[in-house]
Design a protein around this motif. Structure first.
Motif, PDB file in Angstrom:
ATOM      1  N   SER A  61      35.050  92.939   7.237  1.00  0.00           N
ATOM      2  CA  SER A  61      35.423  93.893   8.374  1.00  0.00           C
ATOM      3  C   SER A  61      35.044  93.309   9.756  1.00  0.00           C
ATOM      4  O   SER A  61      33.859  92.599   9.869  1.00  0.00           O
ATOM      5  CB  SER A  61      34.268  94.997   8.038  1.00  0.00           C
ATOM      6  OG  SER A  61      34.772  95.797   8.870  1.00  0.00           O
ATOM      7  N   GLU A  69      44.882  97.097   8.957  1.00  0.00           N
ATOM      8  CA  GLU A  69      44.147  97.866   9.994  1.00  0.00           C
ATOM      9  C   GLU A  69      43.624  99.148   9.067  1.00  0.00           C
ATOM     10  O   GLU A  69      43.961  99.506   8.135  1.00  0.00           O
ATOM     11  CB  GLU A  69      45.409  98.587  10.884  1.00  0.00           C
ATOM     12  CG  GLU A  69      45.919  97.390  11.612  1.00  0.00           C
ATOM     13  CD  GLU A  69      47.051  98.095  12.639  1.00  0.00           C
ATOM     14  OE1 GLU A  69      47.025  99.410  12.575  1.00  0.00           O
ATOM     15  OE2 GLU A  69      47.444  97.506  13.180  1.00  0.00           O
ATOM     16  N   VAL A  70      42.339  99.805   9.738  1.00  0.00           N
ATOM     17  CA  VAL A  70      41.505 100.538   8.828  1.00  0.00           C
ATOM     18  C   VAL A  70      42.178 101.887   8.507  1.00  0.00           C
ATOM     19  O   VAL A  70      42.101 102.435   7.389  1.00  0.00           O
ATOM     20  CB  VAL A  70      40.528 100.986   9.654  1.00  0.00           C
ATOM     21  CG1 VAL A  70      40.761 101.722  10.991  1.00  0.00           C
ATOM     22  CG2 VAL A  70      39.501 101.779   8.702  1.00  0.00           C
ATOM     23  N   GLU A  71      43.282 102.111   9.151  1.00  0.00           N
ATOM     24  CA  GLU A  71      44.279 103.238   8.802  1.00  0.00           C
ATOM     25  C   GLU A  71      44.953 103.296   7.477  1.00  0.00           C
ATOM     26  O   GLU A  71      45.229 104.074   6.968  1.00  0.00           O
ATOM     27  CB  GLU A  71      45.136 103.732   9.822  1.00  0.00           C
ATOM     28  CG  GLU A  71      44.756 104.321  11.392  1.00  0.00           C
ATOM     29  CD  GLU A  71      44.294 102.823  12.134  1.00  0.00           C
ATOM     30  OE1 GLU A  71      44.530 101.793  12.103  1.00  0.00           O
ATOM     31  OE2 GLU A  71      43.387 103.294  12.862  1.00  0.00           O
ATOM     32  N   HIS A  72      45.023 101.992   6.902  1.00  0.00           N
ATOM     33  CA  HIS A  72      45.938 101.746   6.031  1.00  0.00           C
ATOM     34  C   HIS A  72      45.018 101.165   4.721  1.00  0.00           C
ATOM     35  O   HIS A  72      45.395 100.887   3.498  1.00  0.00           O
ATOM     36  CB  HIS A  72      47.020 100.759   6.215  1.00  0.00           C
ATOM     37  CG  HIS A  72      47.876 100.962   7.350  1.00  0.00           C
ATOM     38  ND1 HIS A  72      48.996 101.742   7.267  1.00  0.00           N
ATOM     39  CD2 HIS A  72      48.089 100.534   8.574  1.00  0.00           C
ATOM     40  CE1 HIS A  72      49.479 102.172   8.351  1.00  0.00           C
ATOM     41  NE2 HIS A  72      48.819 101.173   9.116  1.00  0.00           N
TER      42      HIS A  72
END
Length: 58
Positions: free
Chosen positions: A3, A23-26
């Motif tokens: 990370s 990306e963290v959103e995915h």
């Protein structure tokens, strides 16, 4: 999993084996769709070893 936080830019060159950069959103959506490569017993063993303090002491 590695990370990286607060990076302005991330470049991955010549990764062998190839790496997946998300990306963290995915993250949840993509990881939940992947097929596990370790058995439940293997994961339990890794978790047990990782919890031992002497695993990480030099």
């Amino acid at each position: 999993m590695i990370s990286v936080m607060d990076a302005a830019k991330l470049i991955v060159k010549s990764a062998n084996p190839p790496v997946l950069v998300l990306e963290v959103e995915h993250l949840d959506q993509v990881l939940s769709g992947l097929t596990p490569t370790l058995s439940t017993d293997q994961v339990a063993h890794i978790y047990e070893v990782a919890r031992r303090g002497r695993t990480w002491s030099g």
